[in-house]
Design an enzyme around this catalytic site. Structure first.
Site, PDB file in Angstrom:
ATOM      1  N   HIS A  82       0.917  -1.084   0.023  1.00 15.42           N
ATOM      2  CA  HIS A  82       0.044  -0.035   0.146  1.00 15.42           C
ATOM      3  C   HIS A  82       1.052   1.305   0.016  1.00 15.42           C
ATOM      4  CE1 HIS A  82      -3.846  -2.083   0.768  1.00 15.42           C
ATOM      5  NE2 HIS A  82      -3.003  -2.848   1.535  1.00 15.42           N
ATOM      6  N   ASN A 155     -10.259  -2.741   2.127  1.00 13.35           N
ATOM      7  CA  ASN A 155     -10.063  -2.510   0.997  1.00 13.35           C
ATOM      8  C   ASN A 155     -11.207  -2.541   0.140  1.00 13.35           C
ATOM      9  OD1 ASN A 155      -7.424  -3.211   1.020  1.00 13.35           O
ATOM     10  ND2 ASN A 155      -7.467  -5.394   0.926  1.00 13.35           N
ATOM     11  N   HIS A 346      -3.888   1.123  12.067  1.00 12.90           N
ATOM     12  CA  HIS A 346      -3.733  -0.261  12.752  1.00 12.90           C
ATOM     13  C   HIS A 346      -5.029  -0.818  13.060  1.00 12.90           C
ATOM     14  CE1 HIS A 346      -2.484  -3.404  15.370  1.00 12.90           C
ATOM     15  NE2 HIS A 346      -2.299  -2.679  16.216  1.00 12.90           N
ATOM     16  N   TYR A 369       0.704  -4.290  12.308  1.00 15.11           N
ATOM     17  CA  TYR A 369       0.562  -2.682  11.948  1.00 15.11           C
ATOM     18  C   TYR A 369       1.637  -1.992  12.858  1.00 15.11           C
ATOM     19  CZ  TYR A 369      -2.647  -3.886   8.356  1.00 15.11           C
ATOM     20  OH  TYR A 369      -3.115  -4.450   7.208  1.00 15.11           O
TER      21      TYR A 369
HETATM   22 FE1  HDE Z   1      -2.454  -4.645   5.392  1.00 16.73          FE
HETATM   23  N1  HDE Z   1      -0.563  -3.951   5.839  1.00 16.73           N
HETATM   24  N2  HDE Z   1      -1.707  -6.559   6.149  1.00 16.73           N
HETATM   25  N3  HDE Z   1      -4.178  -5.810   4.753  1.00 16.73           N
HETATM   26  N4  HDE Z   1      -3.138  -3.136   4.798  1.00 16.73           N
HETATM   27  C1  HDE Z   1      -0.285  -2.664   5.866  1.00 16.73           C
HETATM   28  O1  HDE Z   1       0.757  -1.210   7.340  1.00 16.73           O
HETATM   29  C2  HDE Z   1      -0.881  -6.751   6.789  1.00 16.73           C
HETATM   30  C3  HDE Z   1      -4.474  -6.834   5.045  1.00 16.73           C
HETATM   31  C4  HDE Z   1      -4.532  -2.858   4.643  1.00 16.73           C
HETATM   32  O2  HDE Z   1      -3.156   3.634   4.107  1.00 16.73           O
HETATM   33  C5  HDE Z   1       0.977  -2.378   6.324  1.00 16.73           C
HETATM   34  O3  HDE Z   1       1.194   0.756   7.746  1.00 16.73           O
HETATM   35  C6  HDE Z   1      -0.554  -8.196   7.015  1.00 16.73           C
HETATM   36  C7  HDE Z   1      -5.741  -7.292   4.718  1.00 16.73           C
HETATM   37  C8  HDE Z   1      -4.562  -1.322   4.061  1.00 16.73           C
HETATM   38  O4  HDE Z   1      -1.614   3.184   5.369  1.00 16.73           O
HETATM   39  C9  HDE Z   1       1.552  -3.674   7.142  1.00 16.73           C
HETATM   40  C10 HDE Z   1      -1.540  -8.785   6.598  1.00 16.73           C
HETATM   41  C11 HDE Z   1      -6.379  -5.787   4.534  1.00 16.73           C
HETATM   42  C12 HDE Z   1      -3.343  -0.767   4.265  1.00 16.73           C
HETATM   43  C13 HDE Z   1       0.200  -4.500   6.567  1.00 16.73           C
HETATM   44  C14 HDE Z   1      -2.416  -7.812   5.840  1.00 16.73           C
HETATM   45  C15 HDE Z   1      -5.197  -5.070   4.561  1.00 16.73           C
HETATM   46  C16 HDE Z   1      -2.435  -1.932   5.061  1.00 16.73           C
HETATM   47  C17 HDE Z   1       1.929  -1.744   5.404  1.00 16.73           C
HETATM   48  C18 HDE Z   1      -2.009 -10.272   6.545  1.00 16.73           C
HETATM   49  C19 HDE Z   1      -7.852  -5.578   4.011  1.00 16.73           C
HETATM   50  C20 HDE Z   1      -2.846   0.594   3.966  1.00 16.73           C
HETATM   51  C21 HDE Z   1       2.234  -0.256   5.880  1.00 16.73           C
HETATM   52  C22 HDE Z   1      -2.093 -10.619   7.932  1.00 16.73           C
HETATM   53  C23 HDE Z   1      -8.918  -5.791   5.069  1.00 16.73           C
HETATM   54  C24 HDE Z   1      -3.042   1.371   5.236  1.00 16.73           C
HETATM   55  C25 HDE Z   1       1.325  -0.175   7.218  1.00 16.73           C
HETATM   56  C26 HDE Z   1      -2.501   2.777   4.851  1.00 16.73           C
HETATM   57  C27 HDE Z   1      -1.067  -1.531   5.160  1.00 16.73           C
HETATM   58  C28 HDE Z   1       0.214  -5.794   6.956  1.00 16.73           C
HETATM   59  C29 HDE Z   1      -3.457  -8.035   5.272  1.00 16.73           C
HETATM   60  C30 HDE Z   1      -5.527  -3.578   4.310  1.00 16.73           C
HETATM   61  C31 HDE Z   1       2.769  -4.164   6.675  1.00 16.73           C
HETATM   62  C32 HDE Z   1       0.645  -8.819   7.858  1.00 16.73           C
HETATM   63  C33 HDE Z   1      -6.660  -8.342   4.619  1.00 16.73           C
HETATM   64  C34 HDE Z   1      -5.784  -0.592   3.561  1.00 16.73           C
HETATM   65  O5  HDE Z   1       1.540  -3.705   8.308  1.00 16.73           O
END
Ligand code: HDE
Length: 729
Positions: A82, A155, A346, A369
């Site tokens: 993202h 999402n 988060h 997060y």
């Molecule tokens: Fe994320 N995800 N994600 N994700 N995600 C990040 O956090 C992660 C997942 C989502 O505009 C990171 O600050 C793991 C699902 C959005 O700043 C990180 C897993 C969904 C955003 C991270 C998922 C999301 C992130 C990268 C699996 C939809 C952007 C930077 C367990 C429900 C937020 C950050 C923004 C961002 C980890 C799965 C949505 C690396 C480990 C499912 C919208 O922490």
């Protein structure tokens, strides 16, 4: 607001009104003199300090060194996923109290306007990548509530690729550019992604969504949002129910065509960012309704799918979405880096009344997060950055760390204490103290997955079956494109096996495009991510019967199509244009809320037949058909002759036709349409039926034309035009 000297608050508070645009460190240099970071006024910002005019630069120049050092450190690591995003401020307003299901304050008091900050993003690409990649879009909302921040980090697609957080790094490694040559950027059309996907049948449902036009939104303002996981609501009596969150855009859900998306990526890679910014600047505030699907706790096992499985939706036919409030984005950030880049979401930021379930993907996210912010924002004090601060005071015994801003007073930084009078004290539940829902857990420690998670295909089928014919064709085309870019034949074949489990016709059409065979009678694919000592048979996919075969909400064809608000319409004109043919149609479109831009062979202005000057927004050099929703060609003998002879103008119309957009012409300009590729196929008379089926409007009275054109533009696209399936542009 400046930090209050002598205030009792341990954390410098920002304005309670996040919406006021002022946060603790907001600064405006208008009328101010330049200083160093330490407040020394700078006399010369043009020349470094030298030994003589032509001499060596002196190490002594602390002003030069401070400036360059700061510059050298201007970049922070981009988000691992993202990375590319855009954000805006706004407010959330509740319609009706939800006290029967949740005690969350902001979901109980209809008089509160909760400030929010919303960041939209793509997932795979780097920070500078195109907005128009085929990808899931992030839809992350930070609610600054009176009980602390609640982040709904969702999402624009309601399910996910994987079921367990432990597979997330694998998924992301597979979709990111390949590690040896760092190609391709912001694209899933390559071997490593499809290698992984073809071994992970649990991704089948998500793949259907990502290969659909949902992955190519027309605008952030025209896409849905979903919390994805099942969360919990808890009411004041401690009764819990399950909840799925939805965002429903008031402008409907619309997308662009894949060919168009690729071209926009070249013509304006900031297309979505610009669209969001421009809409807010012009007062066209984007709006969504927050929806909830509520399932009483006792109904947990009522469905044929597992509520904890993030690859499943709850079809709206089974549990309707109740619309509970409205989100309005009404202010652009003042500073991209300070706000959009530094905002830290988060899923673990919840308020009393909202809690988690054991969805194994959600559980992993609860760790990730904060962990990612530590590296990305450089330490444990990222919550003090203005965009991340709650609007309520923060009091605890956490101290120090890189870049600590808070000046905590007193000696006691521990609890219990007497030296600080015992403060800060713990909050009782009745005082708003957060208590976790006391879910009963009594189990063996295992690394395993419930069998109820092993149905990977019934909802992939449900999604495919719910699409209109043009939408199905687009899925076939997307898969043919993506797999066509995959070099390893075995991966293509393995994917065809998976597709045949979803729909035999779909697999056959993709196989036809790839000119390979669908594997005969493929067995249900084995999930290859099995433990070292696991028996593959224990990981066989299952197919459950879906009680819903078609769900109308899953097709964008059923989205509201009753408005042309904020749609961008190009007028192709040149000197000698008929002024009335321009202004009548322009006035009508603008009063219906559309944005009109005049595009001419040269910049600045054109002179109409009656010598009136009309301003020009773009020349054919700086505009492109793919950046508009519809096109109109006004009359006027000389203008029509110039446009007809201009290859760029004709190309503009050909592309608009190829991308199935509404096209209108004054009947005095019919020869321009005749000069196009589709001119040969123009219907003899342009009746209302033509407007509805073909989206082509040719009328001599500009007032009548406007009405019909508005009707056509509101339909968004005329995908039926693609039937012959071969339209050059
Ligand atoms: Fe994320 N995800 N994600 N994700 N995600 C990040 O956090 C992660 C997942 C989502 O505009 C990171 O600050 C793991 C699902 C959005 O700043 C990180 C897993 C969904 C955003 C991270 C998922 C999301 C992130 C990268 C699996 C939809 C952007 C930077 C367990 C429900 C937020 C950050 C923004 C961002 C980890 C799965 C949505 C690396 C480990 C499912 C919208 O922490």
């Amino acid at each position: 607001m400046a930090i209050k000297k002598g205030s009792d608050d341990s954390v410098p508070q920002q304005e309670n009104e996040k919406t006021s645009g002022l946060t603790a460190h907001t600064t405006d240099s208008t009328g101010e003199l330049m200083t160093t970071n330490h407040g020394l006024r700078i006399n010369d910002d043009q020349n470094s300090l030298k030994a003589g005019e032509r001499g060596a630069t002196l190490l002594e120049d602390f002003i030069l060194r401070e400036k360059i050092t700061h510059f050298d450190h201007e970049r922070i690591p981009e988000r691992v996923v993202h990375a590319r995003g855009s954000a805006a401020h706004g407010v959330f307003k509740l319609y009706e109290p939800l006290s029967s299901v949740t005690k969350a304050g902001f979901l109980n008091d209809t008089s509160i306007e909760t400030p929010v900050f919303v960041r939209f993003s793509t997932v795979a690409g780097s920070r500078g990548s195109t907005d128009l990649a085929r990808d899931v879009r992030g839809f992350a909302v930070k609610f600054y509530t009176q009980e602390g921040n609640f982040d709904l980090v969702g999402n624009n697609i309601p399910v996910f690729f994987i079921q367990d957080a432990i597979k997330f790094p694998d998924l992301v490694h597979a979709v990111k550019p390949e590690p040896d040559n760092e190609m391709p950027q912001a694209a899933s059309a390559h071997d490593t992604f499809w290698d992984f996907i073809s071994l992970m049948p649990e991704s089948a449902h998500m793949i259907m969504w990502v290969m659909s036009d949902r992955a190519l939104p027309r605008s952030y303002r025209m896409m849905e949002g979903f919390g994805v996981h099942t969360f919990r609501f808890v009411n004041a009596e401690g009764v819990s129910s399950f909840v799925k969150f939805h965002w429903k855009p008031l402008l409907g859900v619309h997308s662009v065509a894949w060919d168009e998306a690729q071209k926009i990526s070249g013509k304006d890679p900031d297309f979505h960012r610009r669209d969001l910014w421009d809409a807010i600047e012009s007062g066209n505030y984007p709006e969504w309704e927050l929806g909830v699907q509520i399932v009483p706790e006792e109904d947990e096992f009522k469905f044929e799918f597992d509520l904890l499985d993030p690859t499943k939706i709850i079809p709206e036919e089974l549990v309707p979405v109740q619309r509970i409030g409205k989100l309005t984005l009404n202010r652009n950030p003042d500073n991209f880096f300070a706000e959009t880049e530094q905002v830290a979401f988060h899923v673990g930021h919840v308020v009393p009344g909202i809690d988690f379930t054991n969805d194994p993907l959600l559980q992993g996210r609860l760790f990730s997060y904060t962990d990612t912010q530590l590296i990305r924002l450089g330490g444990p004090n990222f919550q003090e950055i203005p965009i991340n601060r709650p609007i309520v005071p923060v009091h605890n015994n956490q101290r120090d760390g890189y870049m600590r801003q808070t000046i905590n007073k007193g000696k006691a930084s521990y609890h219990p204490n007497t030296l600080g009078g015992g403060y800060p004290a713990q909050a009782k539940a009745s005082e708003g103290g957060f208590t976790s829902y006391p879910e009963r857990i009594d189990a063996r420690k295992v690394r395993a997955r419930s069998k109820s998670f092993f149905d990977h295909f019934s909802q992939a089928k449900l999604f495919f079956n719910s699409q209109s014919d043009p939408e199905k064709n687009h899925i076939v085309d997307a898969l043919s494109f993506e797999l066509g870019k995959v070099k390893t034949v075995e991966i293509r074949e393995r994917m065809l096996g998976i597709l045949s489990m979803i729909d035999k016709g779909l697999a056959a059409e993709v196989a036809f495009a790839l000119r390979i065979h669908v594997p005969q009678d493929p067995e249900l694919p084995v999930n290859h991510s099995i433990p070292a000592d696991g028996d593959p048979a224990d990981f066989d996919s299952l197919i459950f019967e879906s009680t819903v075969n078609i769900s109308d909400e899953l097709s964008m064809a059923n989205t509201p199509k009753d408005s042309i608000k904020t749609r961008k319409i190009a007028f192709l004109a040149a000197d000698g244009v008929d002024e009335r043919s321009v202004t009548t149609v322009r006035d009508a479109l603008q009063s219906a809320g559309a944005v009109v831009e005049i595009i001419a062979p040269r910049q600045n202005y054109i002179v109409a037949e009656n010598d009136v000057q009309i301003s020009v927004d773009h020349s054919f050099l700086t505009a492109a058909s793919v950046l508009y929703d519809a096109v109109y060609v006004p009359g006027g003998t000389n203008s029509v002759a110039t446009i007809e002879a201009d290859a760029d103008a004709v190309h503009f119309l050909n592309e608009a036709f190829k991308h199935c957009k509404a096209i209108a012409a004054d009947s005095a300009a019919i020869q321009v349409l005749e000069a196009t590729y589709f001119g040969k196929k123009l219907p003899a008379d342009f009746s209302d039926q033509t407007v509805l089926k073909e989206g082509l409007v040719v009328v001599d009275d500009p007032a009548v034309l406007s009405d019909k054109f508005i009707l056509a533009v509101s339909q968004h696209r005329f995908w039926e035009r693609e039937k012959p399936r071969k339209i050059p542009a």
